[in-house]
Design a protein around this motif. Structure first.
Motif, PDB file in Angstrom:
ATOM      1  N   VAL A  60      30.725  45.323  22.898  1.00 43.35           N
ATOM      2  CA  VAL A  60      30.405  45.894  24.317  1.00 43.35           C
ATOM      3  C   VAL A  60      31.479  45.525  25.238  1.00 43.35           C
ATOM      4  O   VAL A  60      32.133  44.339  25.302  1.00 43.35           O
ATOM      5  CB  VAL A  60      29.014  44.875  24.677  1.00 43.35           C
ATOM      6  N   ALA A  61      31.689  46.443  26.219  1.00 42.48           N
ATOM      7  CA  ALA A  61      32.585  46.162  27.360  1.00 42.48           C
ATOM      8  C   ALA A  61      34.011  45.757  26.707  1.00 42.48           C
ATOM      9  O   ALA A  61      34.929  44.926  27.244  1.00 42.48           O
ATOM     10  CB  ALA A  61      32.407  45.232  28.259  1.00 42.48           C
ATOM     11  N   SER A  62      34.552  46.752  25.879  1.00 44.84           N
ATOM     12  CA  SER A  62      35.839  46.458  24.975  1.00 44.84           C
ATOM     13  C   SER A  62      36.895  47.560  25.241  1.00 44.84           C
ATOM     14  O   SER A  62      38.085  47.508  24.622  1.00 44.84           O
ATOM     15  CB  SER A  62      35.659  46.039  23.772  1.00 44.84           C
ATOM     16  N   VAL A  63      36.594  48.668  25.974  1.00 44.81           N
ATOM     17  CA  VAL A  63      37.635  49.650  26.219  1.00 44.81           C
ATOM     18  C   VAL A  63      38.767  49.004  26.908  1.00 44.81           C
ATOM     19  O   VAL A  63      38.471  48.763  28.076  1.00 44.81           O
ATOM     20  CB  VAL A  63      36.971  51.088  26.617  1.00 44.81           C
ATOM     21  N   ALA A  64      39.829  48.977  26.479  1.00 45.21           N
ATOM     22  CA  ALA A  64      40.975  48.101  27.132  1.00 45.21           C
ATOM     23  C   ALA A  64      41.311  48.897  28.428  1.00 45.21           C
ATOM     24  O   ALA A  64      41.426  48.057  29.384  1.00 45.21           O
ATOM     25  CB  ALA A  64      42.221  48.133  26.137  1.00 45.21           C
ATOM     26  N   ASP A  65      41.421  50.020  28.626  1.00 50.61           N
ATOM     27  CA  ASP A  65      41.575  50.760  29.801  1.00 50.61           C
ATOM     28  C   ASP A  65      40.704  51.091  30.630  1.00 50.61           C
ATOM     29  O   ASP A  65      40.746  51.911  31.641  1.00 50.61           O
ATOM     30  CB  ASP A  65      42.756  51.740  29.675  1.00 50.61           C
ATOM     31  N   TYR A  66      39.566  50.484  30.492  1.00 49.24           N
ATOM     32  CA  TYR A  66      38.184  50.842  31.430  1.00 49.24           C
ATOM     33  C   TYR A  66      37.886  49.606  32.166  1.00 49.24           C
ATOM     34  O   TYR A  66      37.824  48.385  31.556  1.00 49.24           O
ATOM     35  CB  TYR A  66      37.208  51.179  30.601  1.00 49.24           C
ATOM     36  N   LYS A  67      37.668  49.589  33.531  1.00 46.08           N
ATOM     37  CA  LYS A  67      37.215  48.458  34.126  1.00 46.08           C
ATOM     38  C   LYS A  67      35.857  48.461  34.537  1.00 46.08           C
ATOM     39  O   LYS A  67      35.101  49.358  35.053  1.00 46.08           O
ATOM     40  CB  LYS A  67      37.907  48.573  35.566  1.00 46.08           C
ATOM     41  N   TYR A  68      35.203  47.746  33.486  1.00 47.45           N
ATOM     42  CA  TYR A  68      33.789  47.453  33.638  1.00 47.45           C
ATOM     43  C   TYR A  68      33.146  46.699  34.714  1.00 47.45           C
ATOM     44  O   TYR A  68      33.918  45.703  35.316  1.00 47.45           O
ATOM     45  CB  TYR A  68      33.356  46.705  32.288  1.00 47.45           C
ATOM     46  N   SER A  69      32.042  46.680  34.987  1.00 45.53           N
ATOM     47  CA  SER A  69      31.495  45.913  36.095  1.00 45.53           C
ATOM     48  C   SER A  69      31.224  44.320  35.626  1.00 45.53           C
ATOM     49  O   SER A  69      31.355  44.159  34.318  1.00 45.53           O
ATOM     50  CB  SER A  69      30.097  46.382  36.388  1.00 45.53           C
ATOM     51  N   PRO A  70      31.131  43.485  36.550  1.00 39.65           N
ATOM     52  CA  PRO A  70      31.262  41.984  36.100  1.00 39.65           C
ATOM     53  C   PRO A  70      30.021  41.823  35.294  1.00 39.65           C
ATOM     54  O   PRO A  70      29.829  41.253  34.322  1.00 39.65           O
ATOM     55  CB  PRO A  70      31.131  41.213  37.290  1.00 39.65           C
ATOM     56  N   ALA A  71      28.667  42.622  35.612  1.00 41.39           N
ATOM     57  CA  ALA A  71      27.554  42.459  34.874  1.00 41.39           C
ATOM     58  C   ALA A  71      27.738  42.880  33.518  1.00 41.39           C
ATOM     59  O   ALA A  71      27.197  42.048  32.446  1.00 41.39           O
ATOM     60  CB  ALA A  71      26.497  43.447  35.545  1.00 41.39           C
ATOM     61  N   MET A  72      28.307  44.121  33.492  1.00 36.17           N
ATOM     62  CA  MET A  72      28.450  44.420  31.928  1.00 36.17           C
ATOM     63  C   MET A  72      29.463  43.536  31.123  1.00 36.17           C
ATOM     64  O   MET A  72      29.154  43.381  29.738  1.00 36.17           O
ATOM     65  CB  MET A  72      29.092  45.899  31.695  1.00 36.17           C
ATOM     66  N   THR A  73      30.496  43.118  31.662  1.00 39.16           N
ATOM     67  CA  THR A  73      31.564  42.208  30.831  1.00 39.16           C
ATOM     68  C   THR A  73      30.695  41.120  30.568  1.00 39.16           C
ATOM     69  O   THR A  73      30.747  40.509  29.436  1.00 39.16           O
ATOM     70  CB  THR A  73      32.588  41.843  31.985  1.00 39.16           C
ATOM     71  N   THR A  74      29.711  40.284  31.473  1.00 38.32           N
ATOM     72  CA  THR A  74      29.015  39.201  31.121  1.00 38.32           C
ATOM     73  C   THR A  74      28.024  39.407  29.983  1.00 38.32           C
ATOM     74  O   THR A  74      27.816  38.724  29.072  1.00 38.32           O
ATOM     75  CB  THR A  74      28.391  38.542  32.603  1.00 38.32           C
ATOM     76  N   PHE A  75      27.244  40.502  30.390  1.00 39.46           N
ATOM     77  CA  PHE A  75      26.049  40.948  29.280  1.00 39.46           C
ATOM     78  C   PHE A  75      26.935  40.849  27.754  1.00 39.46           C
ATOM     79  O   PHE A  75      26.420  40.603  26.919  1.00 39.46           O
ATOM     80  CB  PHE A  75      25.749  42.251  29.631  1.00 39.46           C
ATOM     81  N   GLY A  76      28.233  41.551  27.904  1.00 43.89           N
ATOM     82  CA  GLY A  76      28.792  42.005  26.428  1.00 43.89           C
ATOM     83  C   GLY A  76      29.464  40.788  25.794  1.00 43.89           C
ATOM     84  O   GLY A  76      29.841  41.042  24.530  1.00 43.89           O
ATOM     85  N   GLN A  77      29.381  39.707  26.264  1.00 44.77           N
ATOM     86  CA  GLN A  77      30.142  38.545  25.617  1.00 44.77           C
ATOM     87  C   GLN A  77      29.416  38.135  24.432  1.00 44.77           C
ATOM     88  O   GLN A  77      28.140  37.976  24.260  1.00 44.77           O
ATOM     89  CB  GLN A  77      29.885  37.077  26.566  1.00 44.77           C
ATOM     90  N   GLY A  78      30.186  38.495  23.214  1.00 45.43           N
ATOM     91  CA  GLY A  78      29.595  38.127  21.922  1.00 45.43           C
ATOM     92  C   GLY A  78      28.740  39.106  21.262  1.00 45.43           C
ATOM     93  O   GLY A  78      28.268  39.132  20.492  1.00 45.43           O
ATOM     94  N   LYS A  79      28.506  40.377  22.037  1.00 46.52           N
ATOM     95  CA  LYS A  79      27.672  41.515  21.693  1.00 46.52           C
ATOM     96  C   LYS A  79      28.366  42.787  21.141  1.00 46.52           C
ATOM     97  O   LYS A  79      29.568  43.043  21.518  1.00 46.52           O
ATOM     98  CB  LYS A  79      26.730  41.992  22.586  1.00 46.52           C
TER      99      LYS A  79
END
Length: 128
Positions: A60-79
């Motif tokens: 989750v939230a791993s496309v290198a050249d895309y700026k994700y929201s902080p919420a998605m980055t936090t949600f995606g940790q380890g998913k």
């Protein structure tokens, strides 16, 4: 009693998993048109949202050249975006990830969700 509850929980989850496996990628391609203004599933190209090409199995939230929201980055940790994770996200993205910048309200019909997931697994099977 615990075994009974476990069996009941498995019985409720198993049909949902089977429904995902039975999605129709052609029907999913039609439903995906709602997503196409912001996402692509057939190109490694970001639009307003990140590319969804190869999303099944991708962190989750791993496309290198895309700026994700902080919420998605936090949600995606380890998913990882599995079929089950997408099935939980697609009905109400803002409920699962409060603060996401995805404005889409969600897909309401379980068949639409299963079909979109089938399409995302194999966009070529969707007839595009």
């Amino acid at each position: 009693m615990k075994l009974h509850c476990l069996i009941m929980a498995a019985a409720m989850v198993l049909p949902a998993g089977l429904a995902l496996a039975d999605g129709d990628p052609v029907a999913g391609a039609k439903v995906f048109k709602q997503c196409a203004a912001c996402h692509t599933a057939t190109e490694a190209k970001n639009k307003v949202g990140p590319t969804l090409m190869g999303i099944i199995g991708r962190p989750v939230a791993s496309v290198a050249d895309y700026k994700y929201s902080p919420a998605m980055t936090t949600f995606g940790q380890g998913k990882v975006w599995s079929e089950e994770e997408l099935a939980a996200y697609l009905p109400k993205p803002k409920d699962l990830v409060p603060g996401t910048k995805m404005a889409f309200a969600g897909l309401k019909k379980p068949d639409d969700i299963a079909n979109v997931i089938a399409y995302l697994k194999n966009p070529a099977a969707g007839g595009n």
